[in-house]
Design a protein around this motif. Structure first.
Motif, PDB file in Angstrom:
ATOM      1  N   LYS A   1       0.826  -1.209   0.000  1.00 15.61           N
ATOM      2  CA  LYS A   1       0.000   0.000   0.000  1.00 15.61           C
ATOM      3  C   LYS A   1       0.858   1.256   0.000  1.00 15.61           C
ATOM      4  CE  LYS A   1      -3.909  -2.135   2.421  1.00 15.61           C
ATOM      5  NZ  LYS A   1      -4.720  -2.125   3.674  1.00 15.61           N
ATOM      6  N   SER A   2       1.958   1.196   0.707  1.00 22.77           N
ATOM      7  CA  SER A   2       2.833   2.367   0.730  1.00 22.77           C
ATOM      8  C   SER A   2       3.598   2.529  -0.574  1.00 22.77           C
ATOM      9  CB  SER A   2       3.826   2.252   1.897  1.00 22.77           C
ATOM     10  OG  SER A   2       3.136   2.133   3.127  1.00 22.77           O
ATOM     11  N   ALA A   3       3.876   1.390  -1.243  1.00 21.39           N
ATOM     12  CA  ALA A   3       4.683   1.469  -2.451  1.00 21.39           C
ATOM     13  C   ALA A   3       3.861   1.769  -3.696  1.00 21.39           C
ATOM     14  CB  ALA A   3       5.443   0.154  -2.652  1.00 21.39           C
ATOM     15  N   VAL A   4       2.541   1.469  -3.669  1.00 15.47           N
ATOM     16  CA  VAL A   4       1.723   1.696  -4.874  1.00 15.47           C
ATOM     17  C   VAL A   4       1.749   3.146  -5.315  1.00 15.47           C
ATOM     18  CG1 VAL A   4      -0.673   1.744  -5.679  1.00 15.47           C
ATOM     19  CG2 VAL A   4       0.247  -0.328  -4.645  1.00 15.47           C
ATOM     20  N   PRO A   5       1.502   4.136  -4.435  1.00 21.09           N
ATOM     21  CA  PRO A   5       1.571   5.530  -4.917  1.00 21.09           C
ATOM     22  C   PRO A   5       2.943   5.900  -5.461  1.00 21.09           C
ATOM     23  CG  PRO A   5       0.462   5.415  -2.797  1.00 21.09           C
ATOM     24  CD  PRO A   5       1.059   4.075  -3.040  1.00 21.09           C
ATOM     25  N   VAL A   6       4.000   5.375  -4.809  1.00 17.61           N
ATOM     26  CA  VAL A   6       5.347   5.690  -5.289  1.00 17.61           C
ATOM     27  C   VAL A   6       5.580   5.074  -6.657  1.00 17.61           C
ATOM     28  CG1 VAL A   6       7.805   5.467  -4.773  1.00 17.61           C
ATOM     29  CG2 VAL A   6       6.167   5.849  -2.917  1.00 17.61           C
ATOM     30  N   ILE A   7       5.132   3.814  -6.823  1.00 19.87           N
ATOM     31  CA  ILE A   7       5.311   3.156  -8.117  1.00 19.87           C
ATOM     32  C   ILE A   7       4.530   3.882  -9.203  1.00 19.87           C
ATOM     33  CG2 ILE A   7       4.861   1.027  -9.391  1.00 19.87           C
ATOM     34  CD1 ILE A   7       5.400  -0.518  -6.830  1.00 19.87           C
ATOM     35  N   ILE A   8       3.279   4.268  -8.880  1.00 21.18           N
ATOM     36  CA  ILE A   8       2.471   4.996  -9.862  1.00 21.18           C
ATOM     37  C   ILE A   8       3.136   6.315 -10.226  1.00 21.18           C
ATOM     38  CG2 ILE A   8       0.264   6.162 -10.200  1.00 21.18           C
ATOM     39  CD1 ILE A   8      -1.039   3.982  -8.532  1.00 21.18           C
ATOM     40  N   LEU A   9       3.663   7.000  -9.223  1.00 22.46           N
ATOM     41  CA  LEU A   9       4.342   8.266  -9.494  1.00 22.46           C
ATOM     42  C   LEU A   9       5.565   8.055 -10.374  1.00 22.46           C
ATOM     43  CD1 LEU A   9       4.678  11.281  -8.986  1.00 22.46           C
ATOM     44  CD2 LEU A   9       5.892  10.726  -6.871  1.00 22.46           C
ATOM     45  N   LEU A  10       6.356   7.000 -10.042  1.00 20.12           N
ATOM     46  CA  LEU A  10       7.536   6.728 -10.869  1.00 20.12           C
ATOM     47  C   LEU A  10       7.149   6.343 -12.287  1.00 20.12           C
ATOM     48  CD1 LEU A  10       9.740   4.729  -8.322  1.00 20.12           C
ATOM     49  CD2 LEU A  10       9.978   7.114  -9.031  1.00 20.12           C
ATOM     50  N   LEU A  11       6.070   5.521 -12.424  1.00 20.30           N
ATOM     51  CA  LEU A  11       5.619   5.167 -13.771  1.00 20.30           C
ATOM     52  C   LEU A  11       5.150   6.402 -14.536  1.00 20.30           C
ATOM     53  CD1 LEU A  11       3.636   1.846 -13.081  1.00 20.30           C
ATOM     54  CD2 LEU A  11       5.862   2.110 -14.219  1.00 20.30           C
ATOM     55  N   ALA A  12       4.424   7.276 -13.827  1.00 18.59           N
ATOM     56  CA  ALA A  12       3.970   8.495 -14.508  1.00 18.59           C
ATOM     57  C   ALA A  12       5.154   9.344 -14.958  1.00 18.59           C
ATOM     58  CB  ALA A  12       3.057   9.288 -13.579  1.00 18.59           C
ATOM     59  N   LEU A  13       6.162   9.458 -14.080  1.00 10.04           N
ATOM     60  CA  LEU A  13       7.352  10.224 -14.461  1.00 10.04           C
ATOM     61  C   LEU A  13       8.102   9.559 -15.611  1.00 10.04           C
ATOM     62  CD1 LEU A  13       8.707  11.205 -10.918  1.00 10.04           C
ATOM     63  CD2 LEU A  13       7.484  12.665 -12.553  1.00 10.04           C
ATOM     64  N   LEU A  14       8.169   8.210 -15.555  1.00  7.20           N
ATOM     65  CA  LEU A  14       8.855   7.501 -16.641  1.00  7.20           C
ATOM     66  C   LEU A  14       8.118   7.686 -17.964  1.00  7.20           C
ATOM     67  CD1 LEU A  14      11.064   5.564 -17.587  1.00  7.20           C
ATOM     68  CD2 LEU A  14       9.596   3.663 -16.886  1.00  7.20           C
ATOM     69  N   ILE A  15       6.786   7.554 -17.913  1.00  8.75           N
ATOM     70  CA  ILE A  15       6.004   7.736 -19.144  1.00  8.75           C
ATOM     71  C   ILE A  15       6.143   9.157 -19.664  1.00  8.75           C
ATOM     72  CG2 ILE A  15       3.653   7.772 -20.053  1.00  8.75           C
ATOM     73  CD1 ILE A  15       3.018   5.458 -18.163  1.00  8.75           C
ATOM     74  N   ALA A  16       6.106  10.125 -18.741  1.00 11.33           N
ATOM     75  CA  ALA A  16       6.253  11.519 -19.186  1.00 11.33           C
ATOM     76  C   ALA A  16       7.622  11.756 -19.797  1.00 11.33           C
ATOM     77  CB  ALA A  16       6.028  12.453 -18.002  1.00 11.33           C
ATOM     78  N   TRP A  17       8.664  11.130 -19.195  1.00 10.34           N
ATOM     79  CA  TRP A  17      10.007  11.314 -19.745  1.00 10.34           C
ATOM     80  C   TRP A  17      10.126  10.667 -21.123  1.00 10.34           C
ATOM     81  CZ3 TRP A  17      13.998   7.637 -20.611  1.00 10.34           C
ATOM     82  CH2 TRP A  17      15.235   8.188 -20.941  1.00 10.34           C
TER      83      TRP A  17
END
Length: 535
Positions: free
Chosen positions: A436-452
């Motif tokens: 649960k703690s890692a899901v928001p971080v993973i989503i944020l990292l995926l969003a940043l990766l996709i944006a990059w």
């Protein structure tokens, strides 16, 4: 500024519409996660840190403090069952000074403060009741300050004095202690409560004090002989401590030899708590071959008439005998005695011996071994080892029984299974918390990766489109200028050629779209052309 925002909005809109369904879902979830994280961080940063304003308050004082804080508009939190009020840390001292100036907390639930407001019109009955309440309140405050006691309630029964009566009704007291969770009161503490209350009230006998806890458990009853009860409790504690000590020593041997859980022991001790005192005095000659310390020698001799002779006469006034006739017989008698006494030198020793209570009258030990584990050892040798360790003595009546029986492992198996299941559940719960703690971080990292990746792809497409448009513009300008090679055409000539009529509408449309999407890049490209030198 407005135009720039509108162009940026249209660019984001076209980019979002170009996404696939999966990319749109990831973009929406990522944006929501970012917004949620920002809100949580803002609340965490902006939330004030609370600190205790007053603790251990009565319900009356807590109500008054909360009403005052509401009137001031101060935020607060109530903890510890309503006994503690907390306010923002930066306002603790200001609010504490303000409430203290208003007389809060008053702490007037009991005690001698009840006697402060008495007037001349107070009746004798009211004075007695107020005095009783004051004593109860002071005793309750005193008992509440003991370790392990949260609150205390004291009730006193103070009978009125009867002037013309030979006997008076006894004073009694009852104490209710609210023990803190996890704390226990031993016998010494209970007796301290009894004697503290009895010593505070005139004429109160300690045997007339009853103590109970909040669960209804009777700790000390009225009529107990407190001295005997305390002595009995002390003896019980000493016996229990001795039995525990001996059991621990034997259990250590069993665990070392058989392994943990393969042997159990019970020890019953009969201790002697009688006090005795003996005195003895021993004599002995100082020097058997030495001289005597003193000696006495005596002798007696007597010579007189014979025993058969008689005296005749009249006794005179001075007691002398006056002979009036001749003696009945004639002759004389003699007597001799010799005696001697000698004292020899002697030494003596005086010994006074006091026997302290707590001696062992007898010791009884019962040992049970697991049948499976005992098959590998010699029980007789183990029994001898245990007897030597505890000082086994048959002359004083000690007994020991070592039995080999099969152990019931059902409870241990069930406990092990329950522990294993609980451990697995805890690990799974911990993993879920991590997830649960890692899901928001993973989503944020995926969003940043996709944006990059999208930005990188878009930069590459921008570069290719720019190069393509430049080539198209150069080709069109070169065709209008009648040159065979578009490279020979300078940037300035290309700009002049663009001013004329163009037959390639597609190129103009692409150029207009490029200017709308990437005005900064196009402006930089044109500035680079303008500063180049023409051939």
């Amino acid at each position: 500024m407005k135009d720039s925002l509108l162009r940026a909005g249209r660019g984001y809109q076209r980019t979002f519409l170009a996404f696939t369904a999966g990319q749109k879902a990831v973009a929406i979830v990522g944006t929501a996660a970012l917004l949620l994280g920002a809100v949580l961080v803002y609340h965490w940063v902006s939330a004030p840190a609370y600190a205790p304003l007053f603790t251990n308050m009565s319900s009356k004082d807590a109500s008054a403090v909360v009403s005052k804080l509401d009137a001031q508009g101060t935020a607060y939190q109530i903890t510890n069952g309503g006994a503690t009020v907390m306010v923002p840390q930066e306002e603790v001292y200001k609010d504490r000074i303000a409430l203290s100036g208003a007389g809060l907390p008053s702490g007037s639930d009991g005690g001698y403060s009840l006697l402060d407001n008495q007037s001349l019109s107070t009746s004798d009955f009211q004075q007695q009741v107020n005095y009783k309440r004051a004593m109860e309140g002071e005793l309750a405050k005193t008992l509440a300050s003991m370790d392990g006691v949260s609150t205390a309630v004291v009730h006193l029964a103070l009978p009125s004095k009867q002037v013309f009566a030979d006997t008076q009704d006894p004073t009694t007291a009852s104490v209710l202690l609210n023990v803190k969770p996890g704390a226990t009161l031993d016998t010494n503490q209970v007796q301290a409560v009894v004697h503290l209350v009895a010593s505070s009230i005139d004429g109160l006998d300690p045997t007339k004090v009853t103590v109970a806890d909040q669960t209804g458990k009777l700790l000390s009853t009225s009529g107990d002989a407190t001295g005997d009860a305390l002595a009995a409790s002390t003896r019980d504690q000493q016996v229990l401590a001795f039995q525990t000590q001996e059991s621990t020593r034997i259990q250590a041997i069993l665990d070392r030899v058989l392994g943990t859980g393969n042997g159990t022991v019970q020890v019953t001790a009969d201790l002697n708590f009688d006090q005795a005192k003996t005195s003895s005095k021993t004599y002995k000659r100082a020097d058997p071959k030495g001289l005597t310390s003193s000696s006495t020698v005596g002798s007696e001799k007597y010579q007189g008439p014979a025993s058969g002779a008689t005296a005749n006469g009249i006794v005179g006034p001075d007691g002398q005998l006056t002979q009036t006739g001749a003696a009945g017989s004639t002759g004389s008698s003699t007597y001799a005695k010799n005696s001697s006494t000698s004292d020899e030198a002697l030494n003596w020793t005086t010994e006074d011996r006091s026997l302290a209570p707590g001696g062992v009258n007898s010791l009884h030990v019962g040992v049970v071994l697991d049948k499976v584990a005992a098959a590998k050892i010699n029980p007789t040798l183990l029994q001898a080892t245990i007897a030597s360790a505890i000082g086994y003595n048959t002359k004083r009546g000690d007994t020991m029984n070592v039995s080999v029986l099969p152990f019931d492992r059902t409870a241990e198996t069930a406990a092990a299974a329950a522990l294993k299941a609980q451990t697995a559940a805890d690990q799974q719960s911990q993993l879920m918390n991590y997830a649960k703690s890692a899901v928001p971080v993973i989503i944020l990292l995926l969003a940043l990766l996709i944006a990059w990746l999208r930005g990188r792809k878009k930069a590459k497409q921008r570069k290719e489109a720019t190069e393509y448009l430049v080539e198209q513009l150069r080709d069109g300008a070169a065709a209008r200028a009648g040159l065979a090679s578009p490279v020979a055409l300078s940037p300035a000539a290309t700009l002049l050629a663009l001013e004329g009529p163009s037959e390639d509408d597609a190129i103009r449309d692409e150029l207009a779209s490029l200017v709308d999407d990437q005005p900064e890049d196009v402006a930089a490209l044109l500035r680079g052309w303008l500063v180049e030198k023409t051939p």
